[in-house]
Design a protein around this motif. Structure first.
Motif, PDB file in Angstrom:
ATOM      1  N   ILE A   1      21.712  49.798  12.052  1.00 23.75           N
ATOM      2  CA  ILE A   1      22.397  50.160  13.378  1.00 23.75           C
ATOM      3  C   ILE A   1      21.332  50.663  13.758  1.00 23.75           C
ATOM      4  N   GLN A   2      20.888  52.197  13.317  1.00 21.25           N
ATOM      5  CA  GLN A   2      19.870  53.008  14.138  1.00 21.25           C
ATOM      6  C   GLN A   2      18.486  52.069  14.225  1.00 21.25           C
ATOM      7  N   ALA A   3      17.794  51.235  13.372  1.00 18.26           N
ATOM      8  CA  ALA A   3      16.762  50.926  13.607  1.00 18.26           C
ATOM      9  C   ALA A   3      17.038  50.082  14.744  1.00 18.26           C
ATOM     10  N   GLY A   4      17.937  49.283  15.145  1.00 16.75           N
ATOM     11  CA  GLY A   4      18.065  48.802  16.374  1.00 16.75           C
ATOM     12  C   GLY A   4      17.988  49.918  17.975  1.00 16.75           C
ATOM     13  N   TYR A   5      18.558  50.567  17.228  1.00 16.12           N
ATOM     14  CA  TYR A   5      18.435  51.753  19.018  1.00 16.12           C
ATOM     15  C   TYR A   5      16.468  51.568  19.394  1.00 16.12           C
ATOM     16  N   LYS A   6      16.390  51.002  20.555  1.00 15.74           N
ATOM     17  CA  LYS A   6      14.579  51.647  20.907  1.00 15.74           C
ATOM     18  C   LYS A   6      14.583  52.311  21.736  1.00 15.74           C
ATOM     19  N   LEU A   7      14.050  52.468  22.215  1.00 21.59           N
ATOM     20  CA  LEU A   7      13.064  53.290  22.803  1.00 21.59           C
ATOM     21  C   LEU A   7      11.817  53.042  23.553  1.00 21.59           C
ATOM     22  N   ARG A   8      11.583  53.021  25.158  1.00 16.10           N
ATOM     23  CA  ARG A   8      10.040  52.304  25.450  1.00 16.10           C
ATOM     24  C   ARG A   8       9.899  52.999  27.092  1.00 16.10           C
ATOM     25  N   PRO A   9       8.666  52.921  27.589  1.00 10.18           N
ATOM     26  CA  PRO A   9       8.822  53.694  28.765  1.00 10.18           C
ATOM     27  C   PRO A   9       9.096  52.021  29.533  1.00 10.18           C
ATOM     28  N   GLN A  10       9.432  52.460  30.574  1.00  6.86           N
ATOM     29  CA  GLN A  10       9.744  51.345  31.852  1.00  6.86           C
ATOM     30  C   GLN A  10       9.347  50.256  32.001  1.00  6.86           C
ATOM     31  N   SER A  11       7.242  50.849  31.882  1.00  7.36           N
ATOM     32  CA  SER A  11       5.920  50.081  31.931  1.00  7.36           C
ATOM     33  C   SER A  11       5.581  48.917  30.962  1.00  7.36           C
ATOM     34  N   ALA A  12       5.840  49.960  29.209  1.00  6.67           N
ATOM     35  CA  ALA A  12       6.104  48.198  28.479  1.00  6.67           C
ATOM     36  C   ALA A  12       7.103  47.667  28.711  1.00  6.67           C
ATOM     37  N   PHE A  13       8.296  47.804  28.878  1.00  6.80           N
ATOM     38  CA  PHE A  13       9.494  47.234  29.102  1.00  6.80           C
ATOM     39  C   PHE A  13       9.692  45.086  30.299  1.00  6.80           C
ATOM     40  N   LEU A  14       8.395  46.156  31.239  1.00  4.98           N
ATOM     41  CA  LEU A  14       7.925  45.375  32.239  1.00  4.98           C
ATOM     42  C   LEU A  14       7.103  44.458  31.844  1.00  4.98           C
ATOM     43  N   ASN A  15       6.077  44.503  30.580  1.00  4.69           N
ATOM     44  CA  ASN A  15       4.895  44.107  30.495  1.00  4.69           C
ATOM     45  C   ASN A  15       4.040  44.742  31.922  1.00  4.69           C
TER      46      ASN A  15
END
Length: 478
Positions: A198-212
């Motif tokens: 489950i922990q491996a499924g927690y993700k953190l990304r900058p908004q710019s990366a999320f929106l490409n």
């Protein structure tokens, strides 16, 4: 927190040069008289204690790689594949129920996206969002957003953008640095591989990366004033001065911030303790001690006493505290990073049912839950043992730091269906050991945790007025 010996030690340490090397305070401005300075120090201690505590934790967790408590740099996830033990000393009263995933966010350049996976419905999890004011400003998890996967945006205090497509909810911090604390329920030792998946499924990304999209310019590097939890006593106002650089002023704290500015504490100020007269130093340390006394008084009387347990609601967002700095400081000192009452309740005690101090060196104790009167929760409950002085977990021969509801199948009930816990430093015997919560050979601090407490009767809610009450602790009669 501050004894007479601490005051003398603090004065010596700070006067010897623990302060920040900046232009002379007394040369830079006219300084308040000693009585006014003492009063400001008292108010400043109460207002600043939570800020200093979480600043020190941030340094140990996310800045100082040699702290011994370092987890991960800003904007990276650290998944803990174990529960807290006596070796975890950065945060007092640590939770040993749930493995943590720890994310310190730097929101200065852009918002960050926290993504969670699908989680089975019978496993509790929560993402608690805490800013550097120690305000809980939002939750993702079983109680609030359910167990479906999702993407959530965390933004800084100045953000005014629109919610991007695909984002389920936006959470706004009052400070540019903020903590996301993820708790994932562990059923037993054999369950850890499932928690790790489950922990491996927690993700953190900058908004710019999320929106490409292209990333914005990186924020300027910061040379943080080094700070440790252990160093708070000797360096309180230096730490507060540093912490306030990253805590934007609000209407609620404008008045106390103006007072602190008069003694040179705050953004752009020139606080330097060693430049003060001996009289100012002494009176300010007295003020700190008086402030600490008020916090302790709140901790012992700010909640309702029920069978010797302190029961109350003292964690929440900015509106919850509404400028009640004593309450906020008491909450931090009682258990930094605690949850809102609807997420978890924390009855705590240092006394037995008669009001006598709990001491594992003098007595053995029992807690008995009557038939059908186990803590009423939607998730799970626990009773955790702490050393009465340090509020840290207690080393013991069976490495058991708590008793919780997932352990119930292996525990023994009494003939009438009640459940008795044995609280003592030595084993109560093989026939009772499944119900044994090992205690220190000294003073005891006990905390009960009710995760996602039920709201229908019987319930511990509303805090201090609920239909369910924690049973008292009694000196053992065997």
């Amino acid at each position: 927190m501050l004894t007479k010996r601490d005051l003398l030690r603090s004065a010596a340490a700070i006067a010897a040069g623990a302060a920040i090397a900046r232009p002379s305070l007394l040369m830079a401005q006219s300084y308040p008289g000693i009585i006014e300075a003492k009063d400001i120090a008292e108010e400043g201690f109460i207002y600043g204690l939570p800020l200093v505590m979480i600043y020190a934790v941030m340094q140990e967790f996310a800045v100082d790689k040699n702290s011994g408590q370092f987890k991960a740099p800003f904007n990276e996830i650290n998944n803990q594949h174990h529960v807290s033990t006596p070796e975890d000393t950065a945060v007092i009263t640590p939770n040993s129920d749930t493995p943590y995933s720890i994310l310190w966010l730097d929101l200065r350049a852009e918002p960050m996206v926290i993504s969670v996976p699908a989680i089975e419905k019978d496993r509790y999890y929560s993402v608690q969002l805490i800013d550097n004011n120690t305000y809980n400003y939002g939750y993702i998890g079983s109680r609030t957003t359910g167990t479906e996967p999702g993407d959530y945006l965390v933004v800084g205090p100045d953000w005014k953008g629109e919610t991007p497509a695909g984002i389920k909810k936006v959470f706004q911090s009052t400070t540019p640095f903020t903590l996301a604390l993820i708790r994932t329920q562990l059923f037993n030792a054999d369950d850890m591989p499932n928690v790790e998946k489950i922990q491996a499924g927690y993700k953190l990304r900058p908004q710019s990366a999320f929106l490409n999209q292209p990333a914005p310019p990186a924020p300027p590097a910061i040379e943080f004033l080094p700070a440790t939890t252990a160093g708070i006593k000797d360096n309180f106002f230096q730490y507060l001065d540093a912490a306030l650089q990253f805590v934007p002023e609000t209407p609620r704290d404008k008045a106390i911030r103006a007072k602190l500015a008069k003694i040179g504490i705050g953004p752009g100020k020139t606080f330097d303790f060693k430049e003060l007269s001996l009289e100012h130093k002494a009176e300010m340390l007295v003020g700190m001690k008086q402030g600490d006394g008020k916090v302790d008084k709140w901790l012992t009387g700010g909640n309702k006493n029920i069978n010797g347990w302190n029961v109350g609601s003292f964690f929440g967002d900015e509106a919850f505290y509404n400028g009640d700095w004593v309450m906020r400081a008491g909450a931090a000192k009682g258990g930094l990073l605690g949850n809102d009452a609807v997420e978890a309740m924390y009855p705590y005690t240092r006394t037995d049912a008669t009001g006598a101090p709990l001491d594992g060196g003098k007595h053995n104790y029992t807690i008995t839950f009557a038939p059908g009167q186990l803590p009423p929760v939607n998730a799970f409950w626990s009773v955790t043992m702490y050393d009465g002085k340090s509020q840290l977990l207690v080393k013991n021969p069976i490495n058991r730091y708590l008793i919780n509801s997932p352990m119930l199948p292996g525990m023994k009930k009494n003939q009438d269906g009640s459940l008795t816990l044995y609280i003592q430093k030595d084993s109560p015997g093989a026939d009772k050991e499944a119900n044994w919560l090992p205690a220190p050979n000294d003073t005891i601090y006990l905390v009960m945790r009710l995760y996602w407490p039920k709201t229908e009767a019987p319930s511990i809610l509303p805090a201090g007025e609920g239909t369910w009450q924690p049973p008292g602790i009694n000196v053992a009669q065997y």
